[in-house]
Design a protein around this motif. Structure first.
Motif, PDB file in Angstrom:
ATOM      1  N   ILE A 251      -4.125  -7.647  22.786  1.00  0.00           N
ATOM      2  CA  ILE A 251      -3.702  -7.621  24.182  1.00  0.00           C
ATOM      3  C   ILE A 251      -3.224  -9.041  24.670  1.00  0.00           C
ATOM      4  CG2 ILE A 251      -4.787  -5.528  24.835  1.00  0.00           C
ATOM      5  CD1 ILE A 251      -6.832  -7.341  26.248  1.00  0.00           C
ATOM      6  N   ASP A 252      -3.701 -10.187  23.552  1.00  0.00           N
ATOM      7  CA  ASP A 252      -3.313 -11.350  24.237  1.00  0.00           C
ATOM      8  C   ASP A 252      -1.993 -11.726  23.478  1.00  0.00           C
ATOM      9  OD1 ASP A 252      -3.166 -14.295  24.130  1.00  0.00           O
ATOM     10  OD2 ASP A 252      -5.272 -14.725  23.661  1.00  0.00           O
ATOM     11  N   THR A 253      -1.107 -11.992  24.647  1.00  0.00           N
ATOM     12  CA  THR A 253       0.386 -12.268  24.273  1.00  0.00           C
ATOM     13  C   THR A 253       0.729 -13.479  23.467  1.00  0.00           C
ATOM     14  OG1 THR A 253       0.531 -13.429  26.362  1.00  0.00           O
ATOM     15  CG2 THR A 253       1.079 -10.909  26.496  1.00  0.00           C
ATOM     16  N   SER A 254      -0.179 -14.527  23.436  1.00  0.00           N
ATOM     17  CA  SER A 254      -0.134 -15.677  22.610  1.00  0.00           C
ATOM     18  C   SER A 254      -0.465 -15.279  21.312  1.00  0.00           C
ATOM     19  CB  SER A 254      -1.164 -16.670  23.018  1.00  0.00           C
ATOM     20  OG  SER A 254      -2.472 -16.298  22.964  1.00  0.00           O
ATOM     21  N   LYS A 255      -0.838 -13.948  20.877  1.00  0.00           N
ATOM     22  CA  LYS A 255      -1.334 -13.885  19.534  1.00  0.00           C
ATOM     23  C   LYS A 255      -0.278 -12.836  19.088  1.00  0.00           C
ATOM     24  CE  LYS A 255      -6.111 -15.084  20.046  1.00  0.00           C
ATOM     25  NZ  LYS A 255      -7.561 -14.672  19.897  1.00  0.00           N
ATOM     26  N   LEU A 256       0.656 -12.292  19.964  1.00  0.00           N
ATOM     27  CA  LEU A 256       1.523 -11.074  19.418  1.00  0.00           C
ATOM     28  C   LEU A 256       2.522 -11.658  18.617  1.00  0.00           C
ATOM     29  CD1 LEU A 256       1.673  -8.997  22.557  1.00  0.00           C
ATOM     30  CD2 LEU A 256       0.346  -8.616  20.512  1.00  0.00           C
ATOM     31  N   LEU A 257       3.431 -11.117  17.864  1.00  0.00           N
ATOM     32  CA  LEU A 257       4.557 -11.459  17.093  1.00  0.00           C
ATOM     33  C   LEU A 257       5.869 -11.259  18.021  1.00  0.00           C
ATOM     34  CD1 LEU A 257       3.576  -9.943  13.705  1.00  0.00           C
ATOM     35  CD2 LEU A 257       3.546 -12.506  14.318  1.00  0.00           C
ATOM     36  N   PRO A 258       6.752 -12.325  17.868  1.00  0.00           N
ATOM     37  CA  PRO A 258       7.947 -12.364  18.428  1.00  0.00           C
ATOM     38  C   PRO A 258       8.842 -11.332  17.655  1.00  0.00           C
ATOM     39  CG  PRO A 258       7.926 -14.536  17.258  1.00  0.00           C
ATOM     40  CD  PRO A 258       6.689 -13.957  17.207  1.00  0.00           C
ATOM     41  N   ILE A 259       9.748 -10.378  18.655  1.00  0.00           N
ATOM     42  CA  ILE A 259      10.667  -9.360  17.883  1.00  0.00           C
ATOM     43  C   ILE A 259      12.263 -10.003  18.343  1.00  0.00           C
ATOM     44  CG2 ILE A 259      11.815  -7.323  18.345  1.00  0.00           C
ATOM     45  CD1 ILE A 259       8.694  -6.293  18.927  1.00  0.00           C
ATOM     46  N   THR A 260      12.279 -10.536  19.655  1.00  0.00           N
ATOM     47  CA  THR A 260      13.559 -11.271  19.845  1.00  0.00           C
ATOM     48  C   THR A 260      13.404 -12.108  21.284  1.00  0.00           C
ATOM     49  OG1 THR A 260      16.042 -10.788  20.201  1.00  0.00           O
ATOM     50  CG2 THR A 260      14.224  -9.232  21.252  1.00  0.00           C
ATOM     51  N   ASP A 261      14.253 -13.104  21.690  1.00  0.00           N
ATOM     52  CA  ASP A 261      14.268 -13.626  22.671  1.00  0.00           C
ATOM     53  C   ASP A 261      15.463 -13.748  23.180  1.00  0.00           C
ATOM     54  OD1 ASP A 261      11.753 -14.697  22.105  1.00  0.00           O
ATOM     55  OD2 ASP A 261      12.184 -16.780  21.485  1.00  0.00           O
ATOM     56  N   LEU A 262      15.654 -13.723  24.454  1.00  0.00           N
ATOM     57  CA  LEU A 262      16.886 -13.527  25.195  1.00  0.00           C
ATOM     58  C   LEU A 262      17.038 -14.605  26.377  1.00  0.00           C
ATOM     59  CD1 LEU A 262      16.860  -9.739  26.006  1.00  0.00           C
ATOM     60  CD2 LEU A 262      18.346 -10.763  24.317  1.00  0.00           C
TER      61      LEU A 262
END
Length: 320
Positions: A251-262
């Motif tokens: 649940i920590d967004t800083s530890k999630l993996l990036p899928i895409t940036d816009l």
């Protein structure tokens, strides 16, 4: 969705861990999947009429999604308890102490946390929350009568408590309040539509969907339009204003993996299927513009999940 996978999602949602010893900030626990699934399903109800105060006992492990008055009375020592509170995306939560009969000097405590803690991870992350971490914990035994009510910064909050003696008790009143500019949300539902707006403020906001979903981003605006086509850019972070799609199992967004940036304003759908336990739309704002992102989402069915897994499109979601 298959039952076993659904149970895994609810296990993620409510999985707690409790630190041993005298630490007041419980963060680790061992709870069965069946217990957690039953808790989540039983209490996701809508608000009752304002004239009628809902009352019920509070359990050692509990999920509450409605306003009301909740009383916990210890029949035996309860050393690792937590109650999760949840409101609609456009609401925040207040927790009021009505009566407290615990032995603070004997090691009892009641602590309200501004957000959720699961398996040591926190939502919102420290990067996205407006308060430093130590201010997000409010301990009754430390503040006493000086602080009778605690209000969350987003639509989720929780209470840790430890009671050593049978017969000790406390009563809390939980209320919901309108939040004109919601920032940092955990969705109650696996499907819906949402528009996130940051009104010229230097902050980060996240919308967390704790299900594998198909998501359509229909609009991203920085308060201005340009003629560039929408696309993902490797240098989005350098622009200071962008939207991230993240995925993972915590649940920590800083530890999630990036899928895409816009980071280019656009109108028109961007379609993605994300087979992760947690899918997050995160908007980063420099404060120079009124930032806005609109999106819809729905739960992936078992066939779609299997296709994603076989194609290795979001392989990291299944291997982590």
């Amino acid at each position: 969705m298959e039952r076993t996978f659904r149970e895994q999602l609810f296990f993620l949602l409510l999985c707690l861990s409790v630190l041993s010893g005298d630490c007041r900030y419980i963060e680790n626990n061992d709870i069965s999947k069946d217990e957690l699934y039953a808790l989540f399903k039983s209490d996701l109800r809508r608000e009752i009429p304002d004239l009628l105060m809902y009352r019920r006992p509070l359990r050692c492990l509990d999920m509450v999604a409605m306003e009301g008055q909740f009383t916990f009375t210890a029949e035996t020592p309860q050393l690792s308890c937590a109650a999760f509170f949840m409101a609609e995306p456009s609401e925040v939560i207040s927790v009021e102490y009505d009566s407290v009969d615990i032995d603070c000097s004997g090691g009892d405590f009641i602590t309200v946390f501004d957000g959720w803690v699961m398996k040591g991870e926190k939502f919102p992350s420290s990067q996205d929350h407006p308060l430093p971490l130590y201010e997000r914990y409010v301990d009754y035994c430390d503040s006493g009568s000086a602080r009778k009510s605690v209000r969350s910064s987003q639509n989720v909050a929780m209470v840790f408590f430890r009671i050593h003696s049978a017969g000790s008790s406390f009563t809390l009143t939980v209320r919901k309040h309108t939040n004109p500019f919601p920032c940092n949300v955990i969705s109650q539902s696996p499907e819906g539509r949402y528009t996130m707006v940051i009104p010229q403020q230097h902050r980060n906001c996240s919308f967390s969907i704790i299900y594998p979903v198909a998501i359509d981003v229909s609009e991203f605006s920085l308060g201005r339009r340009n003629n560039f086509p929408k696309r993902s850019l490797p240098g989005c972070a350098e622009s200071g204003d962008y939207v991230q799609l993240l995925g993972g199992s915590g649940i920590d967004t800083s530890k999630l993996l990036p899928i895409t940036d816009l980071c280019i304003s656009f109108t028109g759908p961007t379609h993605l299927k994300i087979g992760c336990d947690n899918t997050v739309v995160r908007m980063v704002s420099s404060g120079r513009f009124v930032s806005r992102v609109s999106f819809s989402y729905r739960l992936l069915d078992s066939q779609e999940l299997q296709t994603i897994k076989l194609n290795n499109v979001e392989d990291f979601c299944f291997n982590n």
